[in-house]
Design a protein around this motif. Structure first.
Motif, PDB file in Angstrom:
ATOM      1  N   VAL A  90       0.805   5.291   7.589  1.00  0.00           N
ATOM      2  CA  VAL A  90       1.199   3.891   7.665  1.00  0.00           C
ATOM      3  C   VAL A  90       2.473   3.694   6.858  1.00  0.00           C
ATOM      4  CG1 VAL A  90       0.613   1.515   7.018  1.00  0.00           C
ATOM      5  CG2 VAL A  90      -1.127   2.991   8.032  1.00  0.00           C
ATOM      6  N   ILE A  91       3.454   3.074   7.478  1.00  0.00           N
ATOM      7  CA  ILE A  91       4.693   2.710   6.802  1.00  0.00           C
ATOM      8  C   ILE A  91       4.815   1.195   6.862  1.00  0.00           C
ATOM      9  CG2 ILE A  91       7.211   2.905   6.793  1.00  0.00           C
ATOM     10  CD1 ILE A  91       6.918   5.637   8.098  1.00  0.00           C
ATOM     11  N   GLY A  92       4.843   0.542   5.704  1.00  0.00           N
ATOM     12  CA  GLY A  92       4.960  -0.906   5.689  1.00  0.00           C
ATOM     13  C   GLY A  92       3.618  -1.592   5.839  1.00  0.00           C
ATOM     14  N   SER A  93       3.602  -2.658   6.644  1.00  0.00           N
ATOM     15  CA  SER A  93       2.419  -3.496   6.785  1.00  0.00           C
ATOM     16  C   SER A  93       1.837  -3.392   8.193  1.00  0.00           C
ATOM     17  CB  SER A  93       2.777  -4.963   6.489  1.00  0.00           C
ATOM     18  OG  SER A  93       1.678  -5.813   6.702  1.00  0.00           O
ATOM     19  N   TRP A 104      -7.949 -10.424  10.461  1.00  0.00           N
ATOM     20  CA  TRP A 104      -7.178  -9.184  10.434  1.00  0.00           C
ATOM     21  C   TRP A 104      -7.414  -8.474   9.105  1.00  0.00           C
ATOM     22  CZ3 TRP A 104      -4.485  -7.454  14.625  1.00  0.00           C
ATOM     23  CH2 TRP A 104      -4.225  -8.376  15.645  1.00  0.00           C
ATOM     24  N   THR A 105      -7.355  -7.150   9.142  1.00  0.00           N
ATOM     25  CA  THR A 105      -7.529  -6.336   7.943  1.00  0.00           C
ATOM     26  C   THR A 105      -6.384  -5.341   7.841  1.00  0.00           C
ATOM     27  OG1 THR A 105      -9.940  -6.471   8.158  1.00  0.00           O
ATOM     28  CG2 THR A 105      -9.057  -4.749   6.723  1.00  0.00           C
ATOM     29  N   PHE A 106      -5.777  -5.259   6.679  1.00  0.00           N
ATOM     30  CA  PHE A 106      -4.707  -4.293   6.479  1.00  0.00           C
ATOM     31  C   PHE A 106      -5.302  -2.890   6.372  1.00  0.00           C
ATOM     32  CE2 PHE A 106      -2.685  -8.201   4.991  1.00  0.00           C
ATOM     33  CZ  PHE A 106      -1.461  -8.114   5.637  1.00  0.00           C
ATOM     34  N   VAL A 107      -4.612  -1.911   6.930  1.00  0.00           N
ATOM     35  CA  VAL A 107      -5.109  -0.542   6.914  1.00  0.00           C
ATOM     36  C   VAL A 107      -4.121   0.384   6.227  1.00  0.00           C
ATOM     37  CG1 VAL A 107      -6.501  -0.797   8.997  1.00  0.00           C
ATOM     38  CG2 VAL A 107      -4.124  -0.084   9.205  1.00  0.00           C
ATOM     39  N   GLY A 108      -4.662   1.492   5.756  1.00  0.00           N
ATOM     40  CA  GLY A 108      -3.850   2.532   5.142  1.00  0.00           C
ATOM     41  C   GLY A 108      -4.374   3.887   5.563  1.00  0.00           C
ATOM     42  N   GLU A 109      -3.864   4.912   4.961  1.00  0.00           N
ATOM     43  CA  GLU A 109      -4.233   6.264   5.353  1.00  0.00           C
ATOM     44  C   GLU A 109      -5.665   6.627   4.967  1.00  0.00           C
ATOM     45  OE1 GLU A 109      -1.218   8.904   3.908  1.00  0.00           O
ATOM     46  OE2 GLU A 109       0.383   7.554   4.577  1.00  0.00           O
ATOM     47  N   HIS A 110      -6.268   5.849   4.089  1.00  0.00           N
ATOM     48  CA  HIS A 110      -7.640   6.131   3.681  1.00  0.00           C
ATOM     49  C   HIS A 110      -8.628   5.157   4.329  1.00  0.00           C
ATOM     50  CE1 HIS A 110      -6.147   9.032   0.786  1.00  0.00           C
ATOM     51  NE2 HIS A 110      -5.342   8.113   0.288  1.00  0.00           N
ATOM     52  N   SER A 111      -8.164   4.389   5.304  1.00  0.00           N
ATOM     53  CA  SER A 111      -9.056   3.469   6.004  1.00  0.00           C
ATOM     54  C   SER A 111     -10.022   4.252   6.880  1.00  0.00           C
ATOM     55  CB  SER A 111      -8.249   2.502   6.860  1.00  0.00           C
ATOM     56  OG  SER A 111      -7.369   1.734   6.067  1.00  0.00           O
ATOM     57  N   THR A 118     -10.459  -2.186  19.180  1.00  0.00           N
ATOM     58  CA  THR A 118      -9.673  -2.595  18.013  1.00  0.00           C
ATOM     59  C   THR A 118      -8.235  -2.892  18.406  1.00  0.00           C
ATOM     60  OG1 THR A 118     -11.033  -1.317  16.480  1.00  0.00           O
ATOM     61  CG2 THR A 118      -8.807  -1.865  15.757  1.00  0.00           C
ATOM     62  N   VAL A 119      -7.705  -3.982  17.839  1.00  0.00           N
ATOM     63  CA  VAL A 119      -6.307  -4.355  18.055  1.00  0.00           C
ATOM     64  C   VAL A 119      -5.508  -3.893  16.845  1.00  0.00           C
ATOM     65  CG1 VAL A 119      -4.703  -6.230  18.560  1.00  0.00           C
ATOM     66  CG2 VAL A 119      -7.089  -6.386  19.306  1.00  0.00           C
ATOM     67  N   VAL A 120      -4.414  -3.190  17.091  1.00  0.00           N
ATOM     68  CA  VAL A 120      -3.537  -2.706  16.019  1.00  0.00           C
ATOM     69  C   VAL A 120      -2.224  -3.474  16.113  1.00  0.00           C
ATOM     70  CG1 VAL A 120      -2.363  -0.715  15.018  1.00  0.00           C
ATOM     71  CG2 VAL A 120      -4.588  -0.422  16.142  1.00  0.00           C
ATOM     72  N   GLN A 121      -1.793  -4.009  14.979  1.00  0.00           N
ATOM     73  CA  GLN A 121      -0.575  -4.826  14.966  1.00  0.00           C
ATOM     74  C   GLN A 121       0.307  -4.403  13.793  1.00  0.00           C
ATOM     75  OE1 GLN A 121      -0.368  -9.279  13.906  1.00  0.00           O
ATOM     76  NE2 GLN A 121      -0.608  -9.302  16.128  1.00  0.00           N
ATOM     77  N   SER A 122       1.546  -4.049  14.105  1.00  0.00           N
ATOM     78  CA  SER A 122       2.499  -3.650  13.057  1.00  0.00           C
ATOM     79  C   SER A 122       3.515  -4.764  12.842  1.00  0.00           C
ATOM     80  CB  SER A 122       3.215  -2.352  13.442  1.00  0.00           C
ATOM     81  OG  SER A 122       3.913  -2.513  14.666  1.00  0.00           O
ATOM     82  N   ALA A 123       3.813  -5.027  11.587  1.00  0.00           N
ATOM     83  CA  ALA A 123       4.781  -6.061  11.254  1.00  0.00           C
ATOM     84  C   ALA A 123       6.198  -5.530  11.429  1.00  0.00           C
ATOM     85  CB  ALA A 123       4.547  -6.537   9.823  1.00  0.00           C
ATOM     86  N   SER A 124       7.172  -6.396  11.184  1.00  0.00           N
ATOM     87  CA  SER A 124       8.570  -5.982  11.269  1.00  0.00           C
ATOM     88  C   SER A 124       8.852  -4.888  10.240  1.00  0.00           C
ATOM     89  CB  SER A 124       9.467  -7.199  11.011  1.00  0.00           C
ATOM     90  OG  SER A 124      10.821  -6.828  10.994  1.00  0.00           O
TER      91      SER A 124
END
Length: 327
Positions: A90-93, A104-111, A118-124
């Protein structure tokens, strides 16, 4: 001897004879009594019928509900949400929302693993890399994608890149948008969909693009674009084109500790689209016998190549045609 008739009268008989014949009630009173008795009887009958009807109605309702539940079970079988992807980078948000949730829940590499729907949404200025079985899925900035199943993605907007692997079977993945559906034929490819603008880039292998007007084949080095009016155009794109740069930043590095240099070189070549060339046969043999140590986690392919070669007596040079020369 003959019997003589008895002269004694029975007391009951005498009482009846004394009372005389009973006087009949007036016709009006008789009708009122008959009407009252009939009304009571009809009410009892109606009550009994109503009770029977309600019982039957309850049975019918219960049966209808049972049939409805059974039909819904047949038409839309309940499937438990199963893990369909894991978060690799994951890079950013980047945030996700499960199929049965609103938040919505923020995810990281240890999620934990991501389930179907599941819907995945990346910010700018954010991106993510997911692993779906043997398939690498990379989600670019400003993208929303739904993980419908292990073999189907629904791209709502943005850009995704898929690498089905060198030995991946054809037709492993389908990327669905309103503009069309792309199915891989063992490949690396990118799909972009935003505001009715649709684009498919094929880096390796082939894809099949299915639309209302038929099926179109896309081959390695080809870019297919469809504008808002539905006009289709094609262009060429090299496997090492700078446009693939965002993909390299999300590349999942292999475990190269105690592995020969050739493992690293193969990964760098696949992720960058650049060919590997050896200056001499002796250099090639040396690359095969040179064992690496350490980790290249979170390094881009070219960063990893520079860092690892620095621990050996080999070097690399990027030629004008994009080839990586090992010398």
């Amino acid at each position: 001897m003959s019997d003589q008739p008895s002269t004694a009268q029975d007391p009951v008989e005498r009482l009846i004879r004394a009372a005389g014949r009973r006087e009949l009630p007036p016709a009006q009173a008789y009708e009122r009594a008959l009407y009252a008795a009939t009304d009571v009887w009809q009410q009892k009958v109606r009550h009994r019928r109503r009770r029977t009807f309600l019982s039957l109605a309850a049975c019918v309702t219960a049966l209808a509900v049972g049939i409805g539940v059974a039909m819904r079970s047949l038409e839309s079988p309940t499937t438990a949400s199963e893990p369909v992807a894991s978060v690799v980078r994951v890079i950013g948000s980047v945030q996700v929302r499960t199929a049965d949730a609103r938040d919505w829940t923020f995810v990281g590499e240890h999620s934990g693993p991501l389930s179907t729907g599941t819907v995945v949404q990346s910010a700018s200025a954010s991106s993510a890399a997911l692993r779906m079985g043997r398939v690498s899925l990379r989600v670019a900035s400003g993208t929303e994608v739904v993980l419908d199943s292990p073999s189907r993605l629904r791209l709502v907007r943005g850009t995704v890149y898929l690498d089905t692997g060198v030995t991946g079977a054809a037709g492993q993945m389908a990327v669905v948008t309103r503009a069309g559906t792309v199915t891989d034929v063992g490949t690396q490819f990118e799909v972009h969909y935003l505001e009715s603008i649709y684009r498919v880039r094929v880096r390796e292998g082939e894809v099949l693009l299915q639309r209302d007007d038929g099926v179109r084949q896309g081959v390695a080095g080809q870019e297919i674009s469809i504008d808002a009016s539905g006009e289709v155009s094609t262009a060429s794109i090299r496997p090492d084109d700078p446009a693939w740069g965002w993909v390299q930043a999300l590349a999942t590095a292999p475990d190269i500790d105690q592995q020969p240099l050739t493992v690293l070189l193969a990964w760098v070549s696949r992720e960058t689209g650049a060919s590997i060339r050896y200056a001499t046969p002796a250099v090639e043999r040396k690359a095969t016998t040179t064992i690496l140590h350490g980790s290249i986690r979170h390094l881009t392919p070219f960063e990893a190549l520079t860092v690892m070669l620095a621990t050996t007596d080999l070097r690399h040079e990027l030629l004008a045609d994009g080839t990586i020369m090992i010398k």
